[in-house]
Design a protein around this motif. Structure first.
Motif, mmCIF file in Angstrom:
data_model
loop_
_atom_site.group_PDB
_atom_site.id
_atom_site.type_symbol
_atom_site.label_atom_id
_atom_site.label_comp_id
_atom_site.label_asym_id
_atom_site.label_seq_id
_atom_site.Cartn_x
_atom_site.Cartn_y
_atom_site.Cartn_z
ATOM 1 N N UNK A 31 0.842 -1.189 0.000
ATOM 2 C CA UNK A 31 0.000 0.000 0.000
ATOM 3 C C UNK A 31 0.878 1.239 0.000
ATOM 4 N N UNK A 32 0.853 1.972 -1.101
ATOM 5 C CA UNK A 32 1.639 3.200 -1.267
ATOM 6 C C UNK A 32 0.772 4.377 -0.831
ATOM 7 N N UNK A 33 0.954 4.834 0.399
ATOM 8 C CA UNK A 33 0.091 5.889 0.920
ATOM 9 C C UNK A 33 0.335 7.231 0.245
ATOM 10 N N UNK A 88 -9.721 3.186 5.722
ATOM 11 C CA UNK A 88 -8.958 4.324 5.210
ATOM 12 C C UNK A 88 -8.828 5.363 6.316
ATOM 13 N N UNK A 89 -7.600 5.575 6.761
ATOM 14 C CA UNK A 89 -7.327 6.560 7.809
ATOM 15 C C UNK A 89 -7.108 7.935 7.179
ATOM 16 N N UNK A 90 -7.664 8.957 7.819
ATOM 17 C CA UNK A 90 -7.460 10.349 7.420
ATOM 18 C C UNK A 90 -6.715 11.043 8.552
ATOM 19 N N UNK A 91 -5.450 11.392 8.315
ATOM 20 C CA UNK A 91 -4.635 12.045 9.329
ATOM 21 C C UNK A 91 -4.420 13.495 8.913
ATOM 22 N N UNK A 129 -3.225 9.978 4.088
ATOM 23 C CA UNK A 129 -4.284 8.980 3.945
ATOM 24 C C UNK A 129 -3.662 7.610 3.726
ATOM 25 N N UNK A 130 -4.254 6.624 4.335
ATOM 26 C CA UNK A 130 -3.700 5.275 4.234
ATOM 27 C C UNK A 130 -4.795 4.248 4.419
#
Length: 311
Positions: A31-33, A88-91, A129-130
């Motif tokens: 996974x290429x964030x 999907x994380x939103x930082x 995002x990841x």
């Protein structure tokens, strides 16, 4: 264990699990964030293909605004769980403008004045995002603790929960160093990403990787993905993105390397990932040896006392 050691670049967990030498190559996710746009296509595809129930707060207030987590941001699922195999994380970060410029990879940002309001060093808000997922560890502690054989290693090197065998004991949940496995309310059994085992058996890629529009989620033979990831990090660092790093890529780390690893643009903790994951059952062999030695000592003491009493 030679070429099939649990640790090292030649690790072959499927062979260690007893599959013949002609088993399929180990597959995984890279996974290429840096190119994740937070579209959540992976979440939707995963839920649709695996028929997972909806989750996240969706209640609306009197004014029509969404309340709770869904109203506070873009993250309506909150994290991985029994009903969310991809999250999907939103930082959101406020960083110096110079630092944001180094990692300007198409992610939205906003210019802001100095933090002290004096017009000093400008800052920007950037989004990291990841898409997180089960890591399908080379040495998976969840396999060590499962008493029913519900958790198995597949011929593709992945870790699978057989739901029809799971008795809901929950031992695998604290054993996972990433906090991935969870029990579904009203059900009790353990659930997690299967890497779409049914699709793999038909020669298809997992639903999340197929749906990803930016190729942030890449699927394929793990050795090829590692080479691709090394090249991608080198490319980003040449472009001045010095913070680019790989996570879960090293076969000499605490879990023998992950079957799902990531390119990150900040420390793992920023993404909610443990900085130094370890196999939680790594001390079990020595614990059993000590327990056996203690049991023999007790048995010897009792036997000696019994024989002495008879004399």
């Amino acid at each position: 264990m030679g070429a099939h050691s649990l640790y090292g670049p030649l690790a072959d967990p499927s062979a260690d699990a007893g599959y013949p030498d002609d088993h399929p190559s180990r597959v995984g996710f890279f996974t290429d964030t840096s190119v994740c746009i937070g579209c959540k296509a992976c979440e939707v595809a995963c839920k649709e293909w695996n028929a997972l129930p909806a989750d996240g707060v969706t209640d609306r207030g009197a004014g029509g605004d969404v309340l709770g987590m869904a109203g506070m941001g873009y993250d309506n699922t909150g994290g991985l769980g029994a009903s969310t195999y991809r999250h999907v994380a939103f930082v959101e970060q406020r960083v110096p403008a110079s630092r944001a410029a180094q990692t300007d990879l198409g992610m939205p940002s906003m210019d802001l004045p100095g933090a002290d309001g004096s017009g000093g060093d400008a800052t920007e808000v950037r989004w990291l995002m990841s898409s997180d997922v089960c890591k399908h560890c080379t040495h998976a502690a969840c396999l060590d603790v499962c008493p029913t054989g519900s958790l198995i290693r597949t011929e593709h090197g992945t870790v699978l929960v057989q739901e029809d065998i799971c008795n809901g004991c929950g031992y695998c949940i604290p054993a996972c160093p990433y906090g991935v496995i969870d029990q579904r309310p009203g059900d009790g059994r353990a659930f997690k990403c299967t890497m779409c085992q049914d699709r793999l058996g038909s020669g298809l890629a997992p639903a999340c990787a197929t749906a990803c529009p930016t190729e942030s989620i890449q699927f394929g033979p793990l050795d090829e993905l590692r080479e691709r990831a090394d090249a991608r990090v080198a490319e980003l660092q040449e472009q001045g993105v010095t913070e680019a790093r790989l996570y879960g890529h090293d076969p000499d780390d605490g879990v023998g390397g992950d079957g799902a690893f990531f390119l990150l643009l900040d420390e793992p903790e920023v993404y909610g990932l443990p900085p130094d994951p370890v196999v939680t059952t790594r001390d079990l062999p020595s614990m059993w040896r000590h327990a056996a030695a203690a049991a023999l000592t007790v048995a010897g003491t009792v036997a000696a006392a019994f024989l002495g009493a008879r004399r």
